[in-house]
Design a protein around this motif. Structure first.
Motif, PDB file in Angstrom:
ATOM      1  N   MET A 142       0.814  -1.210   0.000  1.00 47.03           N
ATOM      2  CA  MET A 142       0.000   0.000   0.000  1.00 47.03           C
ATOM      3  C   MET A 142       0.851   1.266   0.000  1.00 47.03           C
ATOM      4  O   MET A 142       2.048   1.220   0.272  1.00 47.03           O
ATOM      5  N   PHE A 143       0.176   2.377  -0.280  1.00 48.66           N
ATOM      6  CA  PHE A 143       0.751   3.706  -0.124  1.00 48.66           C
ATOM      7  C   PHE A 143      -0.009   4.388   1.005  1.00 48.66           C
ATOM      8  O   PHE A 143      -1.234   4.286   1.076  1.00 48.66           O
ATOM      9  N   ARG A 144       0.711   5.076   1.888  1.00 48.44           N
ATOM     10  CA  ARG A 144       0.101   5.862   2.963  1.00 48.44           C
ATOM     11  C   ARG A 144       0.555   7.303   2.776  1.00 48.44           C
ATOM     12  O   ARG A 144       1.729   7.608   2.897  1.00 48.44           O
ATOM     13  N   LEU A 145      -0.389   8.184   2.464  1.00 53.70           N
ATOM     14  CA  LEU A 145      -0.091   9.590   2.236  1.00 53.70           C
ATOM     15  C   LEU A 145      -0.769  10.404   3.335  1.00 53.70           C
ATOM     16  O   LEU A 145      -1.997  10.509   3.371  1.00 53.70           O
ATOM     17  N   TYR A 146       0.018  10.969   4.234  1.00 52.73           N
ATOM     18  CA  TYR A 146      -0.521  11.668   5.397  1.00 52.73           C
ATOM     19  C   TYR A 146      -0.812  13.129   5.074  1.00 52.73           C
ATOM     20  O   TYR A 146       0.052  13.843   4.564  1.00 52.73           O
ATOM     21  N   ILE A 147      -2.033  13.546   5.399  1.00 51.13           N
ATOM     22  CA  ILE A 147      -2.410  14.946   5.250  1.00 51.13           C
ATOM     23  C   ILE A 147      -2.434  15.653   6.606  1.00 51.13           C
ATOM     24  O   ILE A 147      -2.578  16.863   6.668  1.00 51.13           O
ATOM     25  N   SER A 148      -2.277  14.901   7.670  1.00 56.07           N
ATOM     26  CA  SER A 148      -2.042  15.409   9.020  1.00 56.07           C
ATOM     27  C   SER A 148      -1.346  14.284   9.781  1.00 56.07           C
ATOM     28  O   SER A 148      -1.163  13.194   9.250  1.00 56.07           O
ATOM     29  N   ASN A 149      -0.972  14.541  11.012  1.00 53.81           N
ATOM     30  CA  ASN A 149      -0.273  13.502  11.772  1.00 53.81           C
ATOM     31  C   ASN A 149      -1.122  12.262  12.023  1.00 53.81           C
ATOM     32  O   ASN A 149      -0.586  11.180  12.239  1.00 53.81           O
ATOM     33  N   ASN A 150      -2.449  12.409  12.004  1.00 53.42           N
ATOM     34  CA  ASN A 150      -3.300  11.255  12.298  1.00 53.42           C
ATOM     35  C   ASN A 150      -4.349  10.968  11.219  1.00 53.42           C
ATOM     36  O   ASN A 150      -5.282  10.222  11.443  1.00 53.42           O
ATOM     37  N   LYS A 151      -4.188  11.565  10.034  1.00 53.79           N
ATOM     38  CA  LYS A 151      -5.122  11.290   8.941  1.00 53.79           C
ATOM     39  C   LYS A 151      -4.325  11.031   7.663  1.00 53.79           C
ATOM     40  O   LYS A 151      -3.476  11.823   7.279  1.00 53.79           O
ATOM     41  N   ALA A 152      -4.644   9.899   7.030  1.00 56.45           N
ATOM     42  CA  ALA A 152      -3.899   9.508   5.833  1.00 56.45           C
ATOM     43  C   ALA A 152      -4.845   9.030   4.746  1.00 56.45           C
ATOM     44  O   ALA A 152      -5.935   8.537   5.010  1.00 56.45           O
ATOM     45  N   ILE A 153      -4.396   9.189   3.516  1.00 53.15           N
ATOM     46  CA  ILE A 153      -5.042   8.563   2.373  1.00 53.15           C
ATOM     47  C   ILE A 153      -4.333   7.223   2.191  1.00 53.15           C
ATOM     48  O   ILE A 153      -3.123   7.182   1.988  1.00 53.15           O
ATOM     49  N   ILE A 154      -5.079   6.141   2.315  1.00 52.99           N
ATOM     50  CA  ILE A 154      -4.516   4.794   2.177  1.00 52.99           C
ATOM     51  C   ILE A 154      -4.922   4.256   0.809  1.00 52.99           C
ATOM     52  O   ILE A 154      -6.103   4.174   0.502  1.00 52.99           O
ATOM     53  N   LEU A 155      -3.926   3.922   0.002  1.00 49.97           N
ATOM     54  CA  LEU A 155      -4.185   3.378  -1.325  1.00 49.97           C
ATOM     55  C   LEU A 155      -3.534   2.003  -1.448  1.00 49.97           C
ATOM     56  O   LEU A 155      -2.338   1.893  -1.729  1.00 49.97           O
ATOM     57  N   PRO A 156      -4.312   0.942  -1.230  1.00 44.94           N
ATOM     58  CA  PRO A 156      -3.755  -0.402  -1.416  1.00 44.94           C
ATOM     59  C   PRO A 156      -3.336  -0.617  -2.862  1.00 44.94           C
ATOM     60  O   PRO A 156      -4.015  -0.168  -3.792  1.00 44.94           O
ATOM     61  N   LYS A 157      -2.230  -1.276  -3.066  1.00 49.95           N
ATOM     62  CA  LYS A 157      -1.738  -1.513  -4.417  1.00 49.95           C
ATOM     63  C   LYS A 157      -2.692  -2.388  -5.219  1.00 49.95           C
ATOM     64  O   LYS A 157      -2.726  -2.294  -6.447  1.00 49.95           O
ATOM     65  N   ARG A 158      -3.494  -3.191  -4.563  1.00 47.69           N
ATOM     66  CA  ARG A 158      -4.449  -4.041  -5.286  1.00 47.69           C
ATOM     67  C   ARG A 158      -5.538  -3.210  -5.969  1.00 47.69           C
ATOM     68  O   ARG A 158      -6.250  -3.694  -6.840  1.00 47.69           O
TER      69      ARG A 158
END
Length: 96
Positions: free
Chosen positions: A41-57
């Motif tokens: 997966m990719f984890r892109l953080y927009i704050s310290n406790n909120k992320a956009i999670i994009l699984p590679k699948r």
């Protein structure tokens, strides 16, 4: 529990999270404060406790994953990618 399908539109401007025809959230690349590529997966953080999670699948192909990594590399230096050297070589050689 109700699960809504979330779609993403990703381009050089940023990432748009599409939750419904009436609900979209836009994230400029500058909104990403840090990020990581993991094996699955990719984890892109927009704050310290909120992320956009994009699984590679979620990507249709390895080429789509590589194109996403290239977009990340071209638009932010805050995301740590795996095989960054290989990513650069892949896109340099694919332009021939």
């Amino acid at each position: 529990m109700i699960h809504n399908k979330i779609n993403y539109k990703i381009n050089g401007s940023g990432i748009t999270q599409i939750i419904s025809p009436y609900t979209n959230t836009y994230f400029d690349w500058n909104n990403i404060i840090k990020g990581y590529e993991n094996e699955d997966m990719f984890r892109l953080y927009i704050s310290n406790n909120k992320a956009i999670i994009l699984p590679k699948r979620f990507f249709k192909s390895k080429e789509d994953i590589m194109a996403f990594k290239q977009l990340i590399s071209a638009n932010t230096d805050k995301v740590k990618l795996r095989d960054q050297y290989f990513t650069s070589l892949f896109f340099l050689s694919s332009k021939d």
